[in-house]
Design an enzyme around this catalytic site. Structure first.
Site, PDB file in Angstrom:
ATOM      1  N   TRP A  79      -0.338 -41.471 -38.203  1.00 12.72           N
ATOM      2  CA  TRP A  79       0.526 -41.321 -39.391  1.00 12.72           C
ATOM      3  C   TRP A  79       1.517 -42.486 -39.487  1.00 12.72           C
ATOM      4  O   TRP A  79       1.854 -42.959 -40.567  1.00 12.72           O
ATOM      5  CB  TRP A  79       1.236 -39.975 -39.262  1.00 12.72           C
ATOM      6  N   SER A 117      11.066 -42.356 -34.582  1.00 16.26           N
ATOM      7  CA  SER A 117      10.616 -41.862 -35.874  1.00 16.26           C
ATOM      8  C   SER A 117      11.604 -42.143 -36.998  1.00 16.26           C
ATOM      9  O   SER A 117      12.009 -43.279 -37.164  1.00 16.26           O
ATOM     10  CB  SER A 117      10.322 -40.364 -35.727  1.00 16.26           C
ATOM     11  N   LYS A 173      13.724 -45.659 -37.779  1.00 11.99           N
ATOM     12  CA  LYS A 173      13.958 -46.412 -39.024  1.00 11.99           C
ATOM     13  C   LYS A 173      15.458 -46.744 -39.097  1.00 11.99           C
ATOM     14  O   LYS A 173      15.854 -47.865 -39.425  1.00 11.99           O
ATOM     15  CB  LYS A 173      13.546 -45.583 -40.254  1.00 11.99           C
ATOM     16  N   HIS A 227       3.128 -38.425 -31.224  1.00 15.03           N
ATOM     17  CA  HIS A 227       4.384 -38.898 -31.810  1.00 15.03           C
ATOM     18  C   HIS A 227       5.538 -38.291 -31.009  1.00 15.03           C
ATOM     19  O   HIS A 227       5.807 -37.094 -31.104  1.00 15.03           O
ATOM     20  CB  HIS A 227       4.391 -38.376 -33.255  1.00 15.03           C
TER      21      HIS A 227
HETATM   22  C1  GCU Z   1       7.692 -37.292 -40.964  1.00 11.55           C
HETATM   23  C2  GCU Z   1       7.819 -38.522 -41.829  1.00 11.55           C
HETATM   24  C3  GCU Z   1       7.942 -39.789 -40.989  1.00 11.55           C
HETATM   25  C4  GCU Z   1       9.021 -39.628 -39.942  1.00 11.55           C
HETATM   26  C5  GCU Z   1       8.787 -38.369 -39.149  1.00 11.55           C
HETATM   27  C6  GCU Z   1       9.875 -38.039 -38.123  1.00 11.55           C
HETATM   28  O1  GCU Z   1       6.464 -37.278 -40.336  1.00 11.55           O
HETATM   29  O2  GCU Z   1       6.728 -38.574 -42.680  1.00 11.55           O
HETATM   30  O3  GCU Z   1       8.243 -40.902 -41.793  1.00 11.55           O
HETATM   31  O4  GCU Z   1       9.090 -40.758 -39.127  1.00 11.55           O
HETATM   32  O5  GCU Z   1       8.721 -37.267 -40.025  1.00 11.55           O
HETATM   33  O6  GCU Z   1      10.998 -38.431 -38.271  1.00 11.55           O
HETATM   34  O7  GCU Z   1       9.553 -37.329 -37.167  1.00 11.55           O
END
Ligand code: GCU
Length: 423
Positions: free
Chosen positions: A351, A260, A264, A402
């Protein structure tokens, strides 16, 4: 789409509608994706095509610089050392199979210091173990039941499920995230694994960069200053500085991975630091592996508004103007070439735009092929639980939400075995 999936997406939509008073309804309809053309990784900004490997090196720098300037922010160099102190070590963990140790890494700059704790699980059966390095979300102690692993003193996200309030870690959260860190299985497969609590490097809230590494280095800020994702990536590089000195680890076989937002950070770390020999993006989504121009699920506007501290101020120029971006995320993935790259998605994680993550890997393949490598050998998105791992880029989509699961880890280890030899 099943009813329950639809319900989940609707709830997600409702939850995400109001950001700073503005409405946001994510698009989950493929037919509503705007037409878009992806910038070509193999053509310079002035329109000249890339014709040789040397030219790709130059183009790679050009792309990297654009991502720095317009999205993640420019990372400062680091000339300071990383002082390492092993604060806990157990050589006979897991019935003698593993050494567990926690290393306090102190970064000193001028008269300031920043501490981050690297928790390592290393197989005893092997010299020079290959290693997976990645951040955790709530503290090293949440990845294990081991009572000796330290409780972070840094700011932590509140979490009702884990009973975290006032942004402080507490003993009751010890082990709450062990599912995401299948240490036993990783050790049994001959891999070492290291994790750090990401908030020790930069606490994840918008404070105008007054804490974490930003406070350590005190850089003047401008429209392309580094923000939190870059700060986390930078912290992974500092962990790498240490790992290069640990004789039990093979510094040439270190994979950087993340889930997540931490995915990144892992991909950006892989792009900026070529010492990472393999990169793994787990559900990294918008701002990670997913194509921004698709505007499916989370968008540039939404991420910049909800998390204003993640990207450099320049990135807001592209709110609802993705077509103006001088790059897209497939080029971020292309920056990993020629190194092995794994991109993974989950079916209920719309998402993060699983299809956008897949297409990004397909597009990055053009650069891998240019370099004589397979890239991702799949034109169609594979079915769930059908990993494509025989190329230089691997991809899978897993059934479920997720998350980073044992299944995901197993695929990463299968992929790593191909390059680094099964144990
Ligand atoms: C939120 C955010 C995402 C991210 C996520 C996470 O949902 O919008 O961009 O990846 O958190 O880190 O769990």
């Amino acid at each position: 789409m099943t009813k329950s999936k639809l319900l989940l997406l609707t709830i997600l939509g409702l939850v995400t509608t109001a950001v700073f008073g503005q409405e946001f309804t994510p698009n989950y309809d493929e037919s509503k994706i705007p037409d878009y053309t992806l910038p070509n990784a193999l053509v310079f900004e002035d329109g000249t095509p890339v014709n040789s490997v040397e030219q790709w090196d130059a183009r790679r720098k050009e792309i990297l610089h654009l991502f720095e300037k317009e999205m993640y922010g420019i990372m400062p160099g680091w000339e300071g050392g990383v002082h390492a102190e092993t604060v806990y070590q157990n050589d006979t963990a897991m019935a003698g199979q593993a050494t567990v140790k926690e290393v306090k890494l102190t970064l000193k700059y001028q008269r300031r210091e920043l501490e981050m704790y690297l928790l390592l699980h290393i197989p005893n059966s092997r010299k020079n173990a290959p290693l997976f390095l990645g951040y955790n979300f709530y503290g090293n102690h949440t990845t294990t039941h081991d009572p000796k692993v330290h409780l972070t003193r840094s700011w932590v996200n509140n979490n009702i499920d884990f009973n975290i309030t006032e942004n402080k870690a507490n003993e009751s959260t010890r082990g709450v995230r062990i599912k995401r860190w299948p240490y036993q299985e990783i050790i049994a497969r001959g891999y070492a694994v290291g994790t750090i609590y990401y908030g020790e490097v930069d606490p994840d809230f918008d404070d105008n960069f007054r804490n974490g590494v930003h406070a350590l280095l005190k850089q003047p800020s401008d429209s392309s200053s580094w923000a939190s994702v870059a700060a986390w990536a930078w912290g992974l590089s500092r962990a790498m500085d240490y790992l290069e000195t640990d004789e039990k680890i093979d510094p040439d076989r270190i994979a950087v991975l993340g889930h997540s937002r931490l995915g990144k950070a892992a991909v950006w770390a892989g792009a900026t630091d070529e010492r990472f020999a393999m990169v793994i993006s787990n559900n990294s989504g918008c701002g990670g592996a997913a194509i921004s121009r698709r505007q499916y699920g989370e968008t540039v506007w939404r991420i910049n508004n909800r998390f204003p501290h993640w990207f450099t101020p320049n990135f807001s120029k592209y709110n609802e103007k993705e077509h103006l971006l001088p790059f897209d995320q497939h080029q971020l993935l292309a920056l990993i070439a020629p190194r092995p790259l794994y991109v993974a998605s989950a079916t209920d994680d719309q998402w993060a735009d699983p299809k956008g993550e897949f297409l990004s890997a397909v597009e990055a393949t053009k650069v891998y092929r240019f370099l004589g490598l397979t890239g991702l050998p799949a034109a169609e998105m594979p079915k769930p639980e059908s990993p494509v791992i025989h190329g230089t880029i691997a991809y899978h989509i897993r059934t479920g939400k997720h998350d980073i699961t044992l299944y995901d880890w197993q695929q990463y280890m299968n992929f790593a075995d191909r390059f680094w030899g099964a144990w």
